[in-house]
Design a protein around this motif. Structure first.
Motif, PDB file in Angstrom:
ATOM      1  N   UNK A 159       0.860  -1.180   0.000  1.00 28.54           N
ATOM      2  CA  UNK A 159       0.000   0.000   0.000  1.00 28.54           C
ATOM      3  C   UNK A 159       0.898   1.232   0.000  1.00 28.54           C
ATOM      4  N   UNK A 211       0.845   5.336   0.227  1.00 29.33           N
ATOM      5  CA  UNK A 211       0.112   6.579   0.441  1.00 29.33           C
ATOM      6  C   UNK A 211       0.879   7.683  -0.268  1.00 29.33           C
ATOM      7  N   UNK A 236       0.931  14.563   5.692  1.00 31.55           N
ATOM      8  CA  UNK A 236       0.533  14.728   7.089  1.00 31.55           C
ATOM      9  C   UNK A 236      -0.895  14.236   7.327  1.00 31.55           C
ATOM     10  N   UNK A 237      -1.608  13.885   6.267  1.00 37.48           N
ATOM     11  CA  UNK A 237      -2.955  13.343   6.445  1.00 37.48           C
ATOM     12  C   UNK A 237      -2.901  11.846   6.760  1.00 37.48           C
ATOM     13  N   UNK A 238      -1.723  11.239   6.657  1.00 30.48           N
ATOM     14  CA  UNK A 238      -1.621   9.800   6.883  1.00 30.48           C
ATOM     15  C   UNK A 238      -1.636   9.520   8.380  1.00 30.48           C
ATOM     16  N   UNK A 239      -2.744   8.995   8.825  1.00 29.30           N
ATOM     17  CA  UNK A 239      -2.917   8.668  10.221  1.00 29.30           C
ATOM     18  C   UNK A 239      -2.248   7.318  10.476  1.00 29.30           C
ATOM     19  N   UNK A 271      -3.121   5.075  12.116  1.00 23.62           N
ATOM     20  CA  UNK A 271      -4.169   4.045  12.072  1.00 23.62           C
ATOM     21  C   UNK A 271      -4.320   3.441  10.692  1.00 23.62           C
ATOM     22  N   UNK A 272      -4.118   4.271   9.655  1.00 21.84           N
ATOM     23  CA  UNK A 272      -4.270   3.746   8.288  1.00 21.84           C
ATOM     24  C   UNK A 272      -3.232   2.656   8.055  1.00 21.84           C
ATOM     25  N   UNK A 274      -4.021  -0.426  10.055  1.00 22.36           N
ATOM     26  CA  UNK A 274      -5.141  -1.107   9.403  1.00 22.36           C
ATOM     27  C   UNK A 274      -4.641  -1.904   8.199  1.00 22.36           C
ATOM     28  N   UNK A 275      -3.744  -1.288   7.418  1.00 16.94           N
ATOM     29  CA  UNK A 275      -3.232  -1.971   6.231  1.00 16.94           C
ATOM     30  C   UNK A 275      -2.533  -3.264   6.637  1.00 16.94           C
ATOM     31  N   UNK A 324      -4.954  -5.869   7.708  1.00 15.80           N
ATOM     32  CA  UNK A 324      -5.706  -6.480   6.622  1.00 15.80           C
ATOM     33  C   UNK A 324      -4.813  -7.213   5.632  1.00 15.80           C
ATOM     34  N   UNK A 356      -1.567  -6.340   4.392  1.00 19.78           N
ATOM     35  CA  UNK A 356      -0.549  -5.703   3.559  1.00 19.78           C
ATOM     36  C   UNK A 356       0.814  -6.236   3.983  1.00 19.78           C
ATOM     37  N   UNK A 395       6.333  11.585  12.752  1.00 23.44           N
ATOM     38  CA  UNK A 395       5.317  10.624  13.155  1.00 23.44           C
ATOM     39  C   UNK A 395       5.687   9.229  12.661  1.00 23.44           C
TER      40      UNK A 395
END
Ligand code: FES
Lengths: 146, 663
Positions: free
Chosen positions: A13, A15, A48-51, A53-54, A57-58, A61, A63, A88
């Motif tokens: 994945x 981003x 900076x929008x990449x939390x 959590x994403x 989660x990947x 699931x 990844x 981060x």
């Protein structure tokens, strides 16, 4: 969905921030520079929008590798976004490593809108690395498995 | 429940050749929530858009997914299509199956499967979309042009012509830029000053144009239509309002060792100086590095002699802050550093010069008053050798990978001018290729060869060395396959050009992108060549790529047309994908405000009902939608998860992650 290939296909994945890296991926495309089909891009306005959590989660699931691409430091469309993202991600990747997701499975790359070649090189290289590491077993949420 | 329509574009054969579009449409048609799917040759065409509109109406669609080219290409197009069929434009998602699939994968099965996954991902996101409405902001009817060379001048003049106010910020003491340094211009051989200086005067006299010379952009805030720019006016130690440009300070100044930048450092100038006779503004400047008064406190001659009482040794840098609707970058170029090219002996031999230095040596206002003399001993050179592509088209990493574009033409010009003025001079040119595309350009080059007998040698130069006062140019002649050495008096290097170094800082201030060669990137290489990817920022001239004067002027005017188009609007639609804070979750900690690069978040005290008739006042975050640019920094920083970004909500991205991970 049916398996395309008998052999193992890792799932990656990526981003990409809208302004540089996503545009870099577009340039890789219009320059016909290939990279493995198992790299899937998710567009975000800025790195900076990449939390975190994403990313968790990947991995949950299934990844096998996650890469975050943004504008070069200093070139973020929103001035400072990638600095936050960089710090981060350093923390997050350390923690993931501790949890058993090897450092090589996570990566941050700065790709500008003009770097189509870099984009495809990075993806090829990263995919090769992940292939080498094989399937990622940790962090998988077993409830998701049928 | 949503009713989604999926539209798969063939993009002619661009997509359809590698992706089984029918299968994609069929498979996605089975997805939960999807009630209609279709494929078509060109979705973006009139007919394709009509197909979408009809489907929206007939099937009562609440959202659409278009599987096509990159959203950076046609997202706006399809949003308009949706809107004209009565759908909210933000109920549109694009699956990029061209740049990310068909153009990079060869295997049809593999590509089709990936296209399906990307389509599903878009559907997963769309299922969580909500209609968004864009707010509006006003437009400040004033433009800023950074750089006062021919590009900046032309852009400013055209904008002013349309009736809008323009400010030119120029880092040097005068506008005019590189063109002011040139002697003659190709292919017409008219003198650069004769065609440039009237334009400079026009700028100075135009009441809509304000020239801020010897100034730099310090800070940029805001966004398209509403920029606030802080400009530093460097101390010139001269009162601009009082100085009459008489030049007395120049003649009395005892410090004469400053390098004359305008003459490419070929001679010296006083500490108090006016760069050249036709400088605009015609105001002197004192170089603090050279001025004896400023360095030691003793002297003050100029101030004694200045009748206008314009000298002010105590002057400090000052700042002005102004608002603009649009910003044009026209920062131009410089000659690249030749430090990696020692083989040409530029650093060690005074008589190895760059073409821009030659330009000054041939200029009537230059250090030699236009007589061509060698810098080392002021004698007439009888054999002159030109070396092309010095540092250009160089993939070794020492030079620039690109063609500097103007060198072939200006070398032909130089060769011709020299042969015309000094027919006894022998002129040789070492070239790799001669590139002369352009109106009357090849004819011009042929004149140099045929009429003026310039000796063009195809081959590269290995080295230049000094032997008994002669410069030995050693190279190969590829056509006769021989090694040759030419004993020359003067060697002229057609050095690569590169963007003016300040452009890096400016790109950062404007948050616009720069390419690997430090040229600014245009929004689209073919279709939007004068706009930067950042809304409201435009590109004029060499800062975007190598260009000659005619091209620069056309681009400058094109750029002005774009700026005028923007300034003519009274209102601009804002981006509705902005942050929104949930009051019930916000704890008022202030983290989001700290990370917001725009200061879009403030805190307000709000009264909340606690039940039982009681109320409580709490401090909560409030987002100013007109200022928020939608980066999402706050959403991730927020410890309580109270802030979300419309259009890219946490739930939406999570859904995308799940969709791409589904095997
Ligand atoms: S916009 Fe690319 S990293 Fe911020």
């Amino acid at each position: 969905m049916q398996e395309i290939n008998k052999e193992y296909q890792p799932l990656i994945v990526a981003f990409c921030c809208n302004w540089c890296s996503y545009a870099g991926a577009d340039l890789a495309g219009s320059s016909r520079l290939s990279y493995p089909a198992n790299v899937k891009i998710i567009r975000v306005p800025c790195s900076c929008r990449v939390n975190p959590m994403f990313i968790l989660k990947a991995f949950q699931r299934g990844a096998d590798g996650v890469i975050m691409c943004g504008c070069h430091p200093g070139d973020c469309h929103y001035t400072t976004g990638n600095y936050y993202a960089r710090r981060r991600m350093t923390l997050l990747f350390d923690m993931l490593d501790y949890l058993g997701i090897e450092k090589e499975r996570t990566r941050v790359e700065w790709v500008s809108a003009a770097e189509g070649v870099k984009f495809s090189n990075v993806m090829n290289e990263f995919a090769a690395k992940i292939c080498e590491l094989g399937e990622n077993k940790r962090l998988e949420d077993l409830r998701c498995k049928e | 429940m949503q009713r989604i329509g999926v539209f798969v574009c063939w993009c002619g054969s661009n997509i359809a050749a590698t992706v089984d579009v029918k299968r994609v449409a069929e498979t996605l048609g089975q997805e939960p929530g999807v009630v209609y799917s279709a494929d078509y040759q060109y979705m973006c065409s009139e007919n394709g858009q009509q197909l979408i509109k009809t489907a929206i109406k007939e099937h009562g669609l609440t959202g659409i997914v278009v599987c096509s080219c990159s959203p950076r290409m046609h997202e706006a197009t399809f949003r308009k299509t949706a809107e004209s069929a009565g759908l909210n434009p933000y109920m549109v998602e694009i699956a990029n199956i061209r740049e990310q699939v068909s153009w990079i994968h060869k295997d049809i099965e593999e590509a089709t499967v990936k296209a399906i996954i990307l389509g599903r991902t878009a559907i997963a996101k769309l299922l969580l979309n909500t209609p968004l409405t864009a707010g509006e902001t006003g437009v400040t009817k004033r433009a800023l042009v950074i750089g006062g060379g021919i590009a900046g001048i032309q852009t400013a003049l055209d904008i002013a012509e349309a009736g809008y106010e323009v400010d030119i910020v120029e880092q040097r003491p005068t506008i005019g830029g590189r063109m002011a340094q040139l002697d003659k211009t190709f292919p017409t051989l008219d003198c650069a000053a004769c065609i440039l200086t009237p334009k400079m005067v026009d700028c100075a006299q135009n009441e809509k144009i304000d020239i801020l010379s010897y100034s730099e952009v310090e800070e940029v805030k805001g966004f398209v239509g509403n920029f606030t720019v802080k400009i530093r006016k460097k101390a010139r130690y001269i009162d601009e309002k009082k100085c009459t440009g008489c030049g007395i300070c120049m003649s009395v100044c005892p410090s004469k060792k400053g390098l004359n930048e305008f003459n490419m450092n070929l001679n010296n100038r006083p500490a108090a100086y006016i760069p050249f006779a036709q400088a605009i503004p015609n105001v002197a400047v004192i170089d603090p590095e050279q001025c004896i008064k400023l360095k030691t406190g003793k002297c003050g001659l100029c101030s004694m002699k200045c009748e206008a009482k314009a000298i002010d040794y105590t002057q400090q840098d000052s700042f002005v802050e102004r608002n603009y609707g649009a910003i044009v970058v026209a920062t131009g170029f410089k000659i690249a550093d030749l430090k990696y090219f020692n083989e040409y002996g530029y650093a060690d031999n005074k008589d190895v010069i760059t073409s821009l230095e030659l330009e000054r040596l041939m200029n009537a206002a230059g250090p030699t008053k236009g007589t061509l003399l060698r810098p080392s001993d002021n004698t007439h050179p009888h054999v002159i050798t030109f070396i092309q592509c010095v540092g250009s088209r160089d993939i070794s990493g020492c030079g620039k990978p690109y063609c500097s574009k103007i060198c072939c033409m200006y070398t032909a010009k130089h060769a011709m001018l020299i042969r015309e003025k000094y027919p006894d001079t022998e002129v040789h040119v070492f070239y790799i290729d001669v590139r002369t595309p352009g109106k009357n350009y090849d004819e011009f080059y042929r004149r140099a060869v045929e009429q003026y007998d310039v000796d063009y040698i195809k081959g590269m130069v290995g080295k230049v060395y000094n032997e008994n006062g002669k410069l030995m140019v050693q190279g190969s002649d590829l056509l006769s396959n021989e090694q040759i050495t030419i004993a020359s008096d003067l060697v002229v290097l057609a050095a690569a050009i590169e963007p003016e170094p300040s452009v890096r800082k400016i790109a950062t201030l404007l948050t616009t992108s720069i390419d690997t060669n430090n040229f600014l990137t245009e929004a689209h290489a073919k279709l939007r060549p004068v706009e930067s990817p950042t809304a409201g920022i435009f590109l004029s001239g060499m800062c975007q790529g190598p260009k000659d004067i005619p091209e620069t002027v056309s681009q400058a005017s094109a750029c002005a047309a774009k700026v005028i188009g923007l300034l003519a609007k009274d209102k601009l639609k804002c981006n509705p994908c902005v942050s929104i804070s949930d009051d019930s979750m916000c704890i008022g900690c202030g983290t989001c405000a700290n990370v917001c690069p725009y200061g879009a978040i403030t805190y307000v005290d709000k009264e909340f009902r606690l039940g039982g008739g009681k109320t409580e006042v709490r401090r909560v975050a409030s987002v100013n939608e007109a200022v928020c640019q939608g980066c999402g920094a706050c959403t991730v920083a927020c410890p309580s998860g109270a802030i979300d970004l419309k259009g890219f909500t946490t739930k939406q991205i999570m859904a995308e992650v799940e969709a791409v991970c589904k095997r």
